[in-house]
Design a protein around this motif. Structure first.
Motif, PDB file in Angstrom:
ATOM      1  N   ARG A  10      -8.304  26.711  10.578  1.00  0.00           N
ATOM      2  CA  ARG A  10      -9.312  26.776  11.635  1.00  0.00           C
ATOM      3  C   ARG A  10      -9.757  28.214  11.821  1.00  0.00           C
ATOM      4  O   ARG A  10      -8.943  29.137  11.855  1.00  0.00           O
ATOM      5  CB  ARG A  10      -8.745  26.291  12.974  1.00  0.00           C
ATOM      6  CG  ARG A  10      -8.472  24.843  13.021  1.00  0.00           C
ATOM      7  CD  ARG A  10      -8.074  24.370  14.403  1.00  0.00           C
ATOM      8  NE  ARG A  10      -7.782  22.945  14.309  1.00  0.00           N
ATOM      9  CZ  ARG A  10      -6.788  22.345  14.906  1.00  0.00           C
ATOM     10  NH1 ARG A  10      -5.981  23.028  15.693  1.00  0.00           N
ATOM     11  NH2 ARG A  10      -6.608  21.049  14.746  1.00  0.00           N
ATOM     12  N   LYS A  11     -11.050  28.374  11.967  1.00  0.00           N
ATOM     13  CA  LYS A  11     -11.604  29.700  12.261  1.00  0.00           C
ATOM     14  C   LYS A  11     -11.470  29.935  13.761  1.00  0.00           C
ATOM     15  O   LYS A  11     -11.864  29.089  14.566  1.00  0.00           O
ATOM     16  CB  LYS A  11     -13.064  29.751  11.823  1.00  0.00           C
ATOM     17  CG  LYS A  11     -13.624  31.138  11.744  1.00  0.00           C
ATOM     18  CD  LYS A  11     -14.997  31.100  11.093  1.00  0.00           C
ATOM     19  CE  LYS A  11     -15.474  32.483  10.746  1.00  0.00           C
ATOM     20  NZ  LYS A  11     -16.763  32.456  10.070  1.00  0.00           N
ATOM     21  N   ASN A  12     -10.897  31.087  14.146  1.00  0.00           N
ATOM     22  CA  ASN A  12     -10.729  31.363  15.573  1.00  0.00           C
ATOM     23  C   ASN A  12     -11.878  32.217  16.112  1.00  0.00           C
ATOM     24  O   ASN A  12     -12.802  32.568  15.385  1.00  0.00           O
ATOM     25  CB  ASN A  12      -9.358  31.993  15.852  1.00  0.00           C
ATOM     26  CG  ASN A  12      -9.154  33.314  15.145  1.00  0.00           C
ATOM     27  OD1 ASN A  12     -10.107  34.035  14.845  1.00  0.00           O
ATOM     28  ND2 ASN A  12      -7.902  33.647  14.883  1.00  0.00           N
ATOM     29  N   GLU A  13     -11.811  32.548  17.390  1.00  0.00           N
ATOM     30  CA  GLU A  13     -12.889  33.268  18.064  1.00  0.00           C
ATOM     31  C   GLU A  13     -13.177  34.628  17.446  1.00  0.00           C
ATOM     32  O   GLU A  13     -14.297  35.120  17.495  1.00  0.00           O
ATOM     33  CB  GLU A  13     -12.564  33.464  19.559  1.00  0.00           C
ATOM     34  CG  GLU A  13     -12.288  32.197  20.328  1.00  0.00           C
ATOM     35  CD  GLU A  13     -10.852  31.700  20.141  1.00  0.00           C
ATOM     36  OE1 GLU A  13      -9.922  32.512  19.953  1.00  0.00           O
ATOM     37  OE2 GLU A  13     -10.669  30.473  20.168  1.00  0.00           O
ATOM     38  N   SER A  33     -10.157  36.031   5.859  1.00  0.00           N
ATOM     39  CA  SER A  33     -11.073  35.068   5.251  1.00  0.00           C
ATOM     40  C   SER A  33     -10.284  33.791   4.963  1.00  0.00           C
ATOM     41  O   SER A  33      -9.049  33.785   5.005  1.00  0.00           O
ATOM     42  CB  SER A  33     -11.650  35.627   3.944  1.00  0.00           C
ATOM     43  OG  SER A  33     -10.622  35.753   2.977  1.00  0.00           O
ATOM     44  N   LEU A  34     -10.995  32.729   4.636  1.00  0.00           N
ATOM     45  CA  LEU A  34     -10.323  31.486   4.282  1.00  0.00           C
ATOM     46  C   LEU A  34      -9.433  31.694   3.060  1.00  0.00           C
ATOM     47  O   LEU A  34      -8.301  31.208   3.017  1.00  0.00           O
ATOM     48  CB  LEU A  34     -11.353  30.378   4.039  1.00  0.00           C
ATOM     49  CG  LEU A  34     -10.794  29.011   3.652  1.00  0.00           C
ATOM     50  CD1 LEU A  34      -9.835  28.473   4.704  1.00  0.00           C
ATOM     51  CD2 LEU A  34     -11.937  28.029   3.401  1.00  0.00           C
ATOM     52  N   GLU A  35      -9.926  32.441   2.087  1.00  0.00           N
ATOM     53  CA  GLU A  35      -9.137  32.692   0.883  1.00  0.00           C
ATOM     54  C   GLU A  35      -7.843  33.438   1.196  1.00  0.00           C
ATOM     55  O   GLU A  35      -6.785  33.123   0.655  1.00  0.00           O
ATOM     56  CB  GLU A  35      -9.960  33.477  -0.151  1.00  0.00           C
ATOM     57  CG  GLU A  35     -11.120  32.705  -0.728  1.00  0.00           C
ATOM     58  CD  GLU A  35     -12.344  32.642   0.209  1.00  0.00           C
ATOM     59  OE1 GLU A  35     -12.442  33.473   1.159  1.00  0.00           O
ATOM     60  OE2 GLU A  35     -13.174  31.753   0.022  1.00  0.00           O
ATOM     61  N   ASP A  36      -7.934  34.453   2.074  1.00  0.00           N
ATOM     62  CA  ASP A  36      -6.730  35.189   2.484  1.00  0.00           C
ATOM     63  C   ASP A  36      -5.751  34.267   3.203  1.00  0.00           C
ATOM     64  O   ASP A  36      -4.541  34.334   2.976  1.00  0.00           O
ATOM     65  CB  ASP A  36      -7.086  36.354   3.403  1.00  0.00           C
ATOM     66  CG  ASP A  36      -7.762  37.503   2.690  1.00  0.00           C
ATOM     67  OD1 ASP A  36      -7.673  37.579   1.447  1.00  0.00           O
ATOM     68  OD2 ASP A  36      -8.410  38.321   3.383  1.00  0.00           O
TER      69      ASP A  36
END
Length: 92
Positions: A10-13, A33-36
């Motif tokens: 999930r991407k946070n604020e 990032s999503l990859e990280d």
């Protein structure tokens, strides 16, 4: 041995990604990032599973199907594969 567990990201604020494994208690990771976050989740899952395998009475949880996960809008699910060598010279 190969282990594959789903991870939810999930991407946070703040724009970072937080990942967790519904099947692996308290196994979480973050990344810019999503990859990280996926890379860090792989490391976290490896450590979690390895620690469980070293227990006298290991108890690996069953793997959830993605359709059984409770997801929020925008969640990203990735299956994380971990390979653990059980002893020197063993290769799957």
């Amino acid at each position: 041995m190969k282990f594959i567990y789903p991870a939810v990201f999930r991407k946070n604020e703040s724009g970072r990604y937080h990942g967790f494994f519904p099947d692996l208690a308290c196994c979480e990771a973050e990344g810019d990032s999503l990859e990280d976050a996926i890379d860090n989740a792989n490391d976290a899952a490896y450590n979690w599973i390895y620690a469980e395998l070293m227990e006298d009475e290991m108890d690996l949880p069953p793997v959830s199907d993605e359709s059984d996960l409770t997801l929020q809008e925008g969640d990203v699910v990735r299956n994380i594969q971990v390979t653990i060598r059980m002893y020197d010279g063993w290769d799957e």
